[in-house]
Design a protein around this motif. Structure first.
Motif, PDB file in Angstrom:
ATOM      1  N   ARG A  30      -4.689  -7.493  -8.695  1.00  0.00           N
ATOM      2  CA  ARG A  30      -4.628  -6.222  -9.427  1.00  0.00           C
ATOM      3  C   ARG A  30      -4.171  -6.459 -10.867  1.00  0.00           C
ATOM      4  NH1 ARG A  30      -1.840  -1.707  -6.350  1.00  0.00           N
ATOM      5  NH2 ARG A  30      -2.947  -0.469  -7.899  1.00  0.00           N
ATOM      6  N   ASP A  31      -3.193  -7.360 -11.053  1.00  0.00           N
ATOM      7  CA  ASP A  31      -2.745  -7.693 -12.416  1.00  0.00           C
ATOM      8  C   ASP A  31      -3.877  -8.336 -13.216  1.00  0.00           C
ATOM      9  OD1 ASP A  31      -0.224  -6.680 -11.929  1.00  0.00           O
ATOM     10  OD2 ASP A  31       0.725  -8.647 -11.626  1.00  0.00           O
ATOM     11  N   LEU A  32      -4.604  -9.249 -12.576  1.00  0.00           N
ATOM     12  CA  LEU A  32      -5.726  -9.919 -13.248  1.00  0.00           C
ATOM     13  C   LEU A  32      -6.774  -8.890 -13.660  1.00  0.00           C
ATOM     14  CD1 LEU A  32      -7.129 -12.590 -14.072  1.00  0.00           C
ATOM     15  CD2 LEU A  32      -8.187 -12.600 -11.803  1.00  0.00           C
ATOM     16  N   LEU A  69      -7.450   2.830  -0.806  1.00  0.00           N
ATOM     17  CA  LEU A  69      -7.266   1.824  -1.857  1.00  0.00           C
ATOM     18  C   LEU A  69      -5.881   1.917  -2.485  1.00  0.00           C
ATOM     19  CD1 LEU A  69     -10.723   2.334  -3.593  1.00  0.00           C
ATOM     20  CD2 LEU A  69     -10.108   0.517  -2.001  1.00  0.00           C
ATOM     21  N   PRO A  70      -5.261   0.796  -2.862  1.00  0.00           N
ATOM     22  CA  PRO A  70      -5.762  -0.555  -2.642  1.00  0.00           C
ATOM     23  C   PRO A  70      -5.733  -0.923  -1.168  1.00  0.00           C
ATOM     24  CG  PRO A  70      -3.547  -0.600  -3.587  1.00  0.00           C
ATOM     25  CD  PRO A  70      -3.966   0.827  -3.542  1.00  0.00           C
ATOM     26  N   GLY A  71      -6.675  -1.779  -0.772  1.00  0.00           N
ATOM     27  CA  GLY A  71      -6.742  -2.216   0.609  1.00  0.00           C
ATOM     28  C   GLY A  71      -7.973  -3.060   0.882  1.00  0.00           C
ATOM     29  N   PRO A  72      -8.148  -3.506   2.129  1.00  0.00           N
ATOM     30  CA  PRO A  72      -9.234  -4.429   2.483  1.00  0.00           C
ATOM     31  C   PRO A  72     -10.573  -3.725   2.710  1.00  0.00           C
ATOM     32  CG  PRO A  72      -7.885  -4.018   4.403  1.00  0.00           C
ATOM     33  CD  PRO A  72      -7.260  -3.240   3.273  1.00  0.00           C
ATOM     34  N   VAL A  73     -10.924  -2.834   1.779  1.00  0.00           N
ATOM     35  CA  VAL A  73     -12.115  -2.004   1.916  1.00  0.00           C
ATOM     36  C   VAL A  73     -12.939  -2.090   0.633  1.00  0.00           C
ATOM     37  CG1 VAL A  73     -12.929   0.355   2.390  1.00  0.00           C
ATOM     38  CG2 VAL A  73     -10.743  -0.411   3.326  1.00  0.00           C
ATOM     39  N   THR A  74     -14.266  -2.140   0.779  1.00  0.00           N
ATOM     40  CA  THR A  74     -15.186  -2.040  -0.357  1.00  0.00           C
ATOM     41  C   THR A  74     -15.894  -0.702  -0.215  1.00  0.00           C
ATOM     42  OG1 THR A  74     -15.537  -4.437  -0.396  1.00  0.00           O
ATOM     43  CG2 THR A  74     -17.182  -3.081  -1.532  1.00  0.00           C
ATOM     44  N   LEU A  75     -15.759   0.154  -1.216  1.00  0.00           N
ATOM     45  CA  LEU A  75     -16.411   1.470  -1.189  1.00  0.00           C
ATOM     46  C   LEU A  75     -17.686   1.407  -2.021  1.00  0.00           C
ATOM     47  CD1 LEU A  75     -13.335   3.825  -1.649  1.00  0.00           C
ATOM     48  CD2 LEU A  75     -14.363   2.963   0.469  1.00  0.00           C
ATOM     49  N   ILE A 106     -10.476  -2.672  -4.702  1.00  0.00           N
ATOM     50  CA  ILE A 106      -9.150  -2.726  -5.331  1.00  0.00           C
ATOM     51  C   ILE A 106      -8.270  -3.419  -4.294  1.00  0.00           C
ATOM     52  CG2 ILE A 106      -7.211  -1.471  -6.337  1.00  0.00           C
ATOM     53  CD1 ILE A 106      -9.157   0.801  -7.032  1.00  0.00           C
ATOM     54  N   PRO A 107      -8.204  -4.763  -4.349  1.00  0.00           N
ATOM     55  CA  PRO A 107      -7.466  -5.491  -3.317  1.00  0.00           C
ATOM     56  C   PRO A 107      -5.982  -5.145  -3.321  1.00  0.00           C
ATOM     57  CG  PRO A 107      -8.845  -6.975  -4.625  1.00  0.00           C
ATOM     58  CD  PRO A 107      -8.813  -5.660  -5.331  1.00  0.00           C
TER      59      PRO A 107
END
Length: 196
Positions: free
Chosen positions: A102-104, A66-72, A95-96
């Motif tokens: 991430r700012d949002l 993370l951040p990355g295209p993963v859902t833990l 955490i995209p």
């Protein structure tokens, strides 16, 4: 309490405040989603993950993924809204790797509930025009331009979903778009597939 369409590092999503029970119910209505299907939470930074989850893997492993295209998928903490996925003690965390998302997420006091911007069982969306039918029910549509290559089926797979709730083990819930690199990282830290 509103629902907002947002670009992520994988597909377009719909987000709301996870601690707002009415907003969470609205997401299920919008998608026509089965109430027993969990929603993920989205955070801006790894540090906030420890507030909403019980973590049983090394911090370095989280930082590699993370951040990355993963859902833990982890054990949820008491801090999380009881109305969010009340049928499970687990929660998926995203955490995209997308600066706007991430700012949002950092700008919000609590986690965002996040799911794909589509009607349940329909394909994931890579541009705002692909989910025009949902616009009337959204408070805001953030157009981040096209995501990925809309000709590539892999681009519509969404994040790779991995259950890390059992110490020392992992299980893949959804292969998603980042399966191979994710599994390599998990094995590097000595985690074994749950079936073995």
């Amino acid at each position: 309490g509103g629902l907002v369409a947002v670009p992520t590092d994988t597909v377009y999503g719909v987000a709301c405040l996870a601690q707002d029970s009415a907003a969470v119910r609205s997401i299920y209505r919008l998608k026509g989603r089965n109430g027993a299907k969990p929603l993920a939470i989205c955070l801006g930074d790894l540090e906030r993950l420890y507030r909403y989850c019980h973590v049983n893997v090394p911090d370095e492993l989280l930082r590699d993924l993370l951040p990355g295209p993963v859902t833990l998928v982890l054990e949820r903490s008491e801090e999380l809204n009881k109305d969010l996925n009340p049928f499970t003690s687990l929660v998926g965390v995203r955490i995209p790797d997308h600066p706007f998302m991430r700012d949002l997420a950092r700008a919000c006091s609590g986690p965002l509930a996040l799911t794909s911007a589509n009607i349940s069982a329909q394909g994931s969306t890579l541009s705002v025009l692909e989910f025009q039918d949902l616009w009337p029910q959204l408070s805001l549509v953030v157009d981040g331009g096209p995501i990925g290559d809309n000709q590539s089926p892999e681009c519509r797979l969404g994040s790779t979903v991995v259950d890390l709730s059992v110490s020392g083990k992992f299980s893949i819930i959804r292969p998603g778009c980042a399966l191979t690199p994710t599994v390599e990282i998990l094995k590097k830290y000595g985690l074994v597939p749950e079936s073995s």
